[in-house]
Write a protein that holds these residues in place. Structure first.
Motif, PDB file in Angstrom:
ATOM      1  N   LEU A 262       0.839  -1.191   0.000  1.00  0.00           N
ATOM      2  CA  LEU A 262       0.000   0.000   0.000  1.00  0.00           C
ATOM      3  C   LEU A 262       0.878   1.247   0.000  1.00  0.00           C
ATOM      4  CD1 LEU A 262      -2.749  -0.899   2.626  1.00  0.00           C
ATOM      5  CD2 LEU A 262      -3.200  -0.232   0.252  1.00  0.00           C
ATOM      6  N   PRO A 263       0.477   2.300  -0.677  1.00  0.00           N
ATOM      7  CA  PRO A 263       1.248   3.545  -0.599  1.00  0.00           C
ATOM      8  C   PRO A 263       1.174   4.132   0.804  1.00  0.00           C
ATOM      9  CG  PRO A 263      -0.844   3.920  -1.719  1.00  0.00           C
ATOM     10  CD  PRO A 263      -0.719   2.435  -1.535  1.00  0.00           C
ATOM     11  N   ALA A 264       2.133   4.977   1.115  1.00  0.00           N
ATOM     12  CA  ALA A 264       2.205   5.567   2.454  1.00  0.00           C
ATOM     13  C   ALA A 264       0.944   6.344   2.808  1.00  0.00           C
ATOM     14  CB  ALA A 264       3.427   6.476   2.541  1.00  0.00           C
ATOM     15  N   SER A 265       0.327   6.984   1.814  1.00  0.00           N
ATOM     16  CA  SER A 265      -0.855   7.810   2.071  1.00  0.00           C
ATOM     17  C   SER A 265      -2.006   7.009   2.646  1.00  0.00           C
ATOM     18  CB  SER A 265      -1.309   8.487   0.778  1.00  0.00           C
ATOM     19  OG  SER A 265      -1.590   7.514  -0.210  1.00  0.00           O
ATOM     20  N   LEU A 266      -2.078   5.725   2.336  1.00  0.00           N
ATOM     21  CA  LEU A 266      -3.114   4.859   2.888  1.00  0.00           C
ATOM     22  C   LEU A 266      -2.624   4.126   4.120  1.00  0.00           C
ATOM     23  CD1 LEU A 266      -4.690   3.299  -0.335  1.00  0.00           C
ATOM     24  CD2 LEU A 266      -5.542   5.197   1.029  1.00  0.00           C
ATOM     25  N   ALA A 267      -1.404   3.615   4.060  1.00  0.00           N
ATOM     26  CA  ALA A 267      -0.880   2.808   5.168  1.00  0.00           C
ATOM     27  C   ALA A 267      -0.824   3.596   6.469  1.00  0.00           C
ATOM     28  CB  ALA A 267       0.497   2.272   4.812  1.00  0.00           C
ATOM     29  N   CYS A 268      -0.532   4.898   6.400  1.00  0.00           N
ATOM     30  CA  CYS A 268      -0.413   5.667   7.641  1.00  0.00           C
ATOM     31  C   CYS A 268      -1.765   5.859   8.315  1.00  0.00           C
ATOM     32  CB  CYS A 268       0.255   7.005   7.384  1.00  0.00           C
ATOM     33  SG  CYS A 268      -0.739   8.208   6.508  1.00  0.00           S
ATOM     34  N   HIS A 269      -2.865   5.690   7.583  1.00  0.00           N
ATOM     35  CA  HIS A 269      -4.200   5.843   8.168  1.00  0.00           C
ATOM     36  C   HIS A 269      -4.800   4.518   8.628  1.00  0.00           C
ATOM     37  CE1 HIS A 269      -4.414  10.063   7.239  1.00  0.00           C
ATOM     38  NE2 HIS A 269      -4.142   9.835   5.975  1.00  0.00           N
ATOM     39  N   ILE A 270      -4.590   3.455   7.839  1.00  0.00           N
ATOM     40  CA  ILE A 270      -5.203   2.174   8.210  1.00  0.00           C
ATOM     41  C   ILE A 270      -4.233   1.274   8.966  1.00  0.00           C
ATOM     42  CG2 ILE A 270      -6.806   2.295   6.287  1.00  0.00           C
ATOM     43  CD1 ILE A 270      -5.172   0.281   4.799  1.00  0.00           C
ATOM     44  N   GLY A 271      -2.958   1.668   9.017  1.00  0.00           N
ATOM     45  CA  GLY A 271      -2.002   0.954   9.842  1.00  0.00           C
ATOM     46  C   GLY A 271      -1.374  -0.256   9.175  1.00  0.00           C
ATOM     47  N   PRO A 272      -0.397  -0.863   9.861  1.00  0.00           N
ATOM     48  CA  PRO A 272       0.223  -2.086   9.352  1.00  0.00           C
ATOM     49  C   PRO A 272      -0.724  -3.272   9.517  1.00  0.00           C
ATOM     50  CG  PRO A 272       1.065  -1.576  11.525  1.00  0.00           C
ATOM     51  CD  PRO A 272       0.173  -0.428  11.135  1.00  0.00           C
ATOM     52  N   ALA A 273      -0.386  -4.357   8.924  1.00  0.00           N
ATOM     53  CA  ALA A 273      -1.125  -5.632   9.049  1.00  0.00           C
ATOM     54  C   ALA A 273      -2.406  -5.677   8.236  1.00  0.00           C
ATOM     55  CB  ALA A 273      -1.424  -5.952  10.518  1.00  0.00           C
ATOM     56  N   ALA A 274      -2.610  -4.714   7.329  1.00  0.00           N
ATOM     57  CA  ALA A 274      -3.804  -4.737   6.476  1.00  0.00           C
ATOM     58  C   ALA A 274      -3.500  -5.429   5.161  1.00  0.00           C
ATOM     59  CB  ALA A 274      -4.297  -3.323   6.219  1.00  0.00           C
ATOM     60  N   ARG A 275      -4.559  -5.951   4.557  1.00  0.00           N
ATOM     61  CA  ARG A 275      -4.471  -6.504   3.205  1.00  0.00           C
ATOM     62  C   ARG A 275      -5.783  -6.243   2.491  1.00  0.00           C
ATOM     63  NH1 ARG A 275      -3.284  -9.132   7.708  1.00  0.00           N
ATOM     64  NH2 ARG A 275      -2.354 -11.119   7.081  1.00  0.00           N
ATOM     65  N   GLY A 276      -5.685  -5.897   1.214  1.00  0.00           N
ATOM     66  CA  GLY A 276      -6.881  -5.554   0.462  1.00  0.00           C
ATOM     67  C   GLY A 276      -6.877  -6.200  -0.905  1.00  0.00           C
ATOM     68  N   ILE A 277      -8.059  -6.310  -1.488  1.00  0.00           N
ATOM     69  CA  ILE A 277      -8.190  -6.872  -2.824  1.00  0.00           C
ATOM     70  C   ILE A 277      -9.172  -6.023  -3.612  1.00  0.00           C
ATOM     71  CG2 ILE A 277      -9.952  -8.529  -2.038  1.00  0.00           C
ATOM     72  CD1 ILE A 277      -8.832 -10.465  -4.215  1.00  0.00           C
ATOM     73  N   ALA A 278      -8.846  -5.790  -4.869  1.00  0.00           N
ATOM     74  CA  ALA A 278      -9.673  -4.930  -5.715  1.00  0.00           C
ATOM     75  C   ALA A 278      -9.947  -5.608  -7.046  1.00  0.00           C
ATOM     76  CB  ALA A 278      -8.966  -3.593  -5.950  1.00  0.00           C
ATOM     77  N   VAL A 279     -11.046  -5.204  -7.653  1.00  0.00           N
ATOM     78  CA  VAL A 279     -11.370  -5.626  -9.014  1.00  0.00           C
ATOM     79  C   VAL A 279     -11.821  -4.391  -9.768  1.00  0.00           C
ATOM     80  CG1 VAL A 279     -13.767  -6.219  -8.385  1.00  0.00           C
ATOM     81  CG2 VAL A 279     -12.744  -7.201 -10.458  1.00  0.00           C
ATOM     82  N   GLU A 280     -11.405  -4.273 -11.014  1.00  0.00           N
ATOM     83  CA  GLU A 280     -11.836  -3.138 -11.815  1.00  0.00           C
ATOM     84  C   GLU A 280     -11.916  -3.517 -13.287  1.00  0.00           C
ATOM     85  OE1 GLU A 280      -7.470  -3.167 -11.851  1.00  0.00           O
ATOM     86  OE2 GLU A 280      -8.822  -2.934 -10.135  1.00  0.00           O
ATOM     87  N   GLU A 281     -12.794  -2.845 -14.000  1.00  0.00           N
ATOM     88  CA  GLU A 281     -12.937  -3.082 -15.432  1.00  0.00           C
ATOM     89  C   GLU A 281     -11.764  -2.450 -16.173  1.00  0.00           C
ATOM     90  OE1 GLU A 281     -16.213  -2.437 -19.044  1.00  0.00           O
ATOM     91  OE2 GLU A 281     -16.657  -1.794 -16.997  1.00  0.00           O
ATOM     92  N   VAL A 282     -11.292  -3.154 -17.186  1.00  0.00           N
ATOM     93  CA  VAL A 282     -10.205  -2.636 -18.015  1.00  0.00           C
ATOM     94  C   VAL A 282     -10.708  -1.413 -18.793  1.00  0.00           C
ATOM     95  CG1 VAL A 282      -8.662  -3.121 -19.957  1.00  0.00           C
ATOM     96  CG2 VAL A 282      -9.105  -4.882 -18.221  1.00  0.00           C
ATOM     97  N   ILE A 283      -9.908  -0.363 -18.833  1.00  0.00           N
ATOM     98  CA  ILE A 283     -10.241   0.840 -19.593  1.00  0.00           C
ATOM     99  C   ILE A 283      -9.619   0.705 -20.966  1.00  0.00           C
ATOM    100  CG2 ILE A 283     -10.162   3.360 -19.622  1.00  0.00           C
ATOM    101  CD1 ILE A 283      -9.559   3.273 -16.604  1.00  0.00           C
ATOM    102  N   GLU A 284     -10.453   0.653 -21.991  1.00  0.00           N
ATOM    103  CA  GLU A 284      -9.916   0.513 -23.357  1.00  0.00           C
ATOM    104  C   GLU A 284     -10.841   1.173 -24.361  1.00  0.00           C
ATOM    105  OE1 GLU A 284      -9.466  -3.624 -24.139  1.00  0.00           O
ATOM    106  OE2 GLU A 284     -11.552  -4.090 -23.713  1.00  0.00           O
TER     107      GLU A 284
END
Length: 284
Positions: A262-284
């Motif tokens: 995670l980038p620092a901008s997110l990690a500093c708010h949600i803390g260590p030990a987090a894990r996330g998963i995302a899905v997104e449509e391809v932009i084409e």
């Protein structure tokens, strides 16, 4: 044919070397640690940042200066006709609004897209943009496709601890203490730029299962018959992240999933030990 290049910042989990390899102009985000300013991937490594985060240092992030962004764009325009800038989600950060304001000084040569994504999904938008440039699409068409696809993205994160939510004022000290004692793991979702708590479970294993199953449901409904990408981002250890990725691949029937811290901008708010998963449509 007009020459178009891309700029972005380290909120998209892109490293300096990756940016060089891809020909992307990358702006390092400022990190404030115990009153001292550092720049992500430039004057502080990810491991050094995480060491400070876990040791209890006062950690926060801020927007890059307009002067730094101007220097980046000026350099990009020396040998190119247009810059497409892809910053972090406009709701989560003021970087988008600042970039839009500065871009007005460039007479249409700099375009700022709002893909409404964070971390690796933003990186994927950068990659999709690069492919559209290589296909020969003009700058207006690329911008339309980037902005029109901004809602086709979903991300769930399982938090490993509550202390940083307490520090950020998002929960009380009592709630954090009770939650840590009972091993309660909140589930948050990035929803139209906002962070929303969508569930609470006991233990990180159940939290991991929860977010993977939520993504699986979306793939079978919202994203059915669509071309999609999956991503995993983490502030936990790399070993824990790899195990989580293996589980996700097994449940979702995938061979592999792109993964990055995670980038620092997110990690500093949600803390260590987090894990996330995302899905997104391809932009084409």
């Amino acid at each position: 044919m007009n020459k178009i290049v891309i700029s972005t910042d380290t909120n998209c989990s892109l490293t300096k070397q990756q940016a060089l390899d891809l020909g992307i102009y990358l702006l390092s985000m400022p990190i404030i640690i115990d009153g001292n300013q550092y720049f992500e991937h430039e004057t502080i490594s990810y491991q050094q940042f995480m060491d400070k985060l876990t040791s209890g240092s006062a950690v926060s992030t801020s927007q890059p200066s307009l002067a730094a962004l101007q220097l980046l764009w000026d350099e990009a325009l020396k040998n190119n006709d247009y810059v497409i800038h892809i910053p972090m989600d406009s709701v989560l950060s003021g970087s988008y609004q600042s970039a839009v304001m500065l871009a007005k000084e460039y007479g249409g040569k700099v375009r700022v897209a709002d893909v409404r994504r964070v971390s690796l999904p933003t990186f994927q938008a950068v990659l999709d943009c690069k492919k559209m440039i290589e296909k020969g699409l003009d700058v207006d068409e690329i911008m339309n496709r980037l902005n029109d696809n901004s809602d086709n993205y979903d991300c769930y994160v399982a938090l490993g601890e509550l202390e940083h939510l307490r520090k950020g004022g998002r929960i009380s000290a009592t709630s954090a203490f009770v939650g840590n004692v009972l091993s309660i793991k909140p589930i948050i979702k990035f929803d139209c730029g906002a962070l929303k708590t969508v569930g609470k479970v006991h233990g990180i294993i159940k939290a991991e299962n929860f977010i993977i199953e939520e993504i699986k449901k979306l793939v079978q409904t919202k994203y059915v018959d669509k071309k999609i990408n999956y991503h995993i981002a983490y502030s936990c250890s790399e070993q824990e992240a790899v195990k989580f990725k293996e589980k996700a691949c097994q449940i979702l029937g995938l061979k592999d999933i792109m993964m990055a811290p995670l980038p620092a901008s997110l990690a500093c708010h949600i803390g260590p030990a987090a894990r996330g998963i995302a899905v997104e449509e391809v932009i084409e």
